[in-house]
Enzyme design. Structure first.
Site, PDB file in Angstrom:
ATOM      1  N   GLU A  41      49.229  43.678  45.917  1.00 26.28           N
ATOM      2  CA  GLU A  41      48.167  44.023  46.443  1.00 26.28           C
ATOM      3  C   GLU A  41      48.155  44.351  47.970  1.00 26.28           C
ATOM      4  O   GLU A  41      49.332  44.277  48.395  1.00 26.28           O
ATOM      5  CB  GLU A  41      47.236  42.687  46.202  1.00 26.28           C
ATOM      6  N   CYS A  50      49.298  47.613  39.913  1.00 24.48           N
ATOM      7  CA  CYS A  50      49.240  46.610  39.151  1.00 24.48           C
ATOM      8  C   CYS A  50      50.834  46.364  38.677  1.00 24.48           C
ATOM      9  O   CYS A  50      51.553  47.501  38.785  1.00 24.48           O
ATOM     10  CB  CYS A  50      48.487  47.079  37.687  1.00 24.48           C
ATOM     11  N   GLU A  52      51.850  46.598  35.669  1.00 25.67           N
ATOM     12  CA  GLU A  52      52.540  47.706  34.533  1.00 25.67           C
ATOM     13  C   GLU A  52      53.164  49.004  35.300  1.00 25.67           C
ATOM     14  O   GLU A  52      53.840  49.510  35.156  1.00 25.67           O
ATOM     15  CB  GLU A  52      51.292  47.889  33.602  1.00 25.67           C
TER      16      GLU A  52
HETATM   17  N1  THU Z   1      46.473  43.469  37.267  1.00 27.07           N
HETATM   18  C1  THU Z   1      47.729  43.887  36.952  1.00 27.07           C
HETATM   19  O1  THU Z   1      48.686  43.774  37.774  1.00 27.07           O
HETATM   20  N2  THU Z   1      47.776  44.032  35.632  1.00 27.07           N
HETATM   21  C2  THU Z   1      46.608  44.142  34.732  1.00 27.07           C
HETATM   22  O2  THU Z   1      46.956  44.644  33.423  1.00 27.07           O
HETATM   23  C3  THU Z   1      45.246  43.626  34.992  1.00 27.07           C
HETATM   24  C4  THU Z   1      45.293  43.681  36.605  1.00 27.07           C
HETATM   25  C5  THU Z   1      46.287  43.086  38.846  1.00 27.07           C
HETATM   26  C6  THU Z   1      45.812  43.866  39.759  1.00 27.07           C
HETATM   27  C7  THU Z   1      45.139  43.045  40.856  1.00 27.07           C
HETATM   28  O3  THU Z   1      46.261  42.709  41.826  1.00 27.07           O
HETATM   29  C8  THU Z   1      44.982  41.684  40.242  1.00 27.07           C
HETATM   30  O4  THU Z   1      45.550  41.763  38.974  1.00 27.07           O
HETATM   31  C9  THU Z   1      43.415  41.326  39.876  1.00 27.07           C
HETATM   32  O5  THU Z   1      42.829  42.490  39.275  1.00 27.07           O
END
Ligand code: THU
Length: 126
Positions: A41, A50, A52
């Site tokens: 983040e 994210c 992935e």
């Molecule tokens: N996030 C992911 O890394 N992967 C997902 O499949 C869903 C959301 C992260 C993005 C952000 O840092 C946090 O989760 C909250 O949305």
């Protein structure tokens, strides 16, 4: 280490001081190599990436091009699926890949990307 274990281990590296929502991903390529990622983040929020996408972009940057499955780990009772942006990036590089969702309590669900992301836009339309 299994792919699920790799995703759980990657999750522990998450940089999620704003949402406190930690996610890990482990992407297996056709040669059996595992590429991991966690969410990273940013104080601007919108620049957060994210787990992935971190895993996929790491893999691409290391020369991997064909993938067989990805495990995604988060601490939710209802298993966390990839967001829309990640579905599009997964489709671009992995096609109709197997997706294994998991949590900290050993629950798992196996899906295909085509089920989560039907009628995707891709290079075939260009
Ligand atoms: N996030 C992911 O890394 N992967 C997902 O499949 C869903 C959301 C992260 C993005 C952000 O840092 C946090 O989760 C909250 O949305």
């Amino acid at each position: 280490m299994t792919l699920i274990e790799a995703s759980l281990a990657a999750r522990l590296h998450a940089h999620a001081p704003y949402s406190h929502f930690m996610v890990g991903a482990a992407l297996e390529d056709v040669d059996g190599r595992v590429h991991t990622g966690c969410n990273v983040e940013n104080a601007t929020y919108g620049l957060s990436v994210c787990a992935e996408r971190v895993a996929i972009l790491k893999a691409i940057s290391e020369g991997a091009r064909k993938f067989v499955r990805i495990a995604i780990a988060a601490d939710t009772a209802s298993l966390t699926p990839p967001c829309g942006a990640c579905r599009q990036i997964l489709w671009e590089f992995c096609g109709d890949i197997e997706i294994i969702l998991t949590n900290l309590h050993g629950a798992t669900e196996t899906l295909r990307l085509s089920g989560l992301y039907p009628r995707a836009f891709d290079a075939s339309y260009l």
